[in-house]
Design an enzyme around this catalytic site. Sequence first.
Site: not given
Ligand code: NAP
Length: 561
Positions: A308, A345
Amino acid sequence: MRGAAPTYSRIQRFRLPRLCVAITGSEPADLLQRAESLVRDNPFLEFRLDYFSQPAAAFPKLRHFLELHPEATVVATCRRAVNGGKFKGSIQSQLDILLKAAASGFQLVDIELQSAQELKTDHYTDLRNRVGVILSFHDFKATRKLEETFAGMRELPADFYKVVTTATNLYDNVTMMKFLQTHSGGHEMVGLCMGEQGIISRVLGVRAGSVFTFASVAPGEETAPGQVSVSELRDTYRIEMVEASTQVYGVAGDPVAHSLSPVMMNAAFRRETVNAVYLGLHAKNLKDLLACVNDIPIRGMSITMPYKEEVVEALSNSDALTKQIGACNTVVRGQDGKLYGFNTDVAGIVTPLEQRMALDSKRILVVGAGGAARAAVFGLKARNAEVFVTNRTPETAQSLARQAKAKYVKRNDLPKLSFDVIINATPLGMNGNRQSPLDEKELNTSYVFDLVYTPAETKLMKMAKAKGLHVIPGLEMFVQQGARQFEIWTGKPAPVAEMAYVVSKALDLRTTENVAERHESEEIAEEKPEKPAKSARKVVAARPKRVVAKVAKSAKKSARR
Ligand code: NAP
């Protein structure tokens, strides 16, 4: 009588359906049961005789099936183990079986190049005089030396030349399709790439010149890696309609096998009668993806992890929010051939909320500071909401809050604060993870919006419901971001209800399969001998065949997701 006359008629490409369903069975009765259930809708079948313990003994039953179904075109394949099949006999025994197949009424036989080259010329000629011959070549490791291989194949006459390789990157599909385009004018070609990355060639190969392609009976019954089931090729990818003017779209990421986007977007295209197909594009790097985008060409892409951010650099331009967020999830190829980026998004998060409330001045907490959180924070700020951010790593949340003029909140302060909406933008709760990003005492809010959409109900959602809060499932974000993509690509309003319906149906199916998998594991655990086995593998190995087969099937299904 069918098949008795050695004066075969050469199979005409226009008479063949595009899909040949490959059927296996350890016994003829198993295979024929599957064939009976398929033949009405799929009259083009391949019988894998090499899966039988005694292929030669199967012919009375096979002949009976062929006599009962004159409408069917059936290929007999008895591939030798050295060439990737299961037949352990000699080349002469393989030839005997293929001759028996011809005498029993099969219209086509598949013989590997390696076997054909070993046969005496008059034996091969005799086979060709009795039945249509598919001369096949399989490369189970890579897509390479196609011209060299084909030069060797052409030394032998055949009704069809089938070249099957393995895609180790996306561009291998392009290589295969260019090869098909080059030779399909002069020869009856069948070509595709195996492996998860070969899906492009399995769907688009037919428009590049492959006379037909192969499908499995059902998920879990593949005869080659990456084979797609007949219902998926027909219903999801609408392979019968794929032609030169069909626009190609896809979801690009690593991995993408689990993505529900192909189910959702193909349903939307079908509903709105858009001549387009949407594929999973498993790209191991962005360079490979961009090369395919140009050469296929691909009209638009959904971009998912981990590209992304990286893709933004490759775009000619993007909208203001994409630039602010620094991440793009939607690419469109303009009339000028250049790539333009959007971030839908934001719409995925804002639209479900706006359907429930006016966002102006609403207090909204975003948990997480990654890509989805950035889309939420910038999108909600643009709607004049009062946005708060918290995150496991405080520095990232502080930096995001600064960039978007939102407020950073320490996790410890949450029990003292109240919000209108709390959004989970972390992966906690996803798939096998049964954790919640927040505790019950921290849920001081009216609404909880969990962006996680697999499973359909997360621990956080259950907790919020139990507390009497309104819950917005991640499915709504998924559908809304996809709906916006559809609109950008086609200029038409998206069939949102249809998209939501197919995604929730697919999620229900996954939940059922997961429950079945859990039950199977429990079944295995219950059947465990009193002294615990040393490893799970050993436990599985110790189980009766029936249970092992079920577990293997479930594992295969999970891997495909
Ligand atoms: P990302 O860029 O990897 O960000 C993940 C975030 O979650 C970071 O802030 C990370 O914190 C935090 N995190 C990861 N593991 C954690 C843990 N064990 N405990 C606490 N915080 C944790 O991922 P993203 O693209 O933003 O996506 C996040 C989630 O959104 C995805 O997993 C997905 O389920 C959901 N999503 C859904 C859609 C949809 O269409 N419904 C679309 C996109 C995403 P740190 O900064 O500390 O690493």
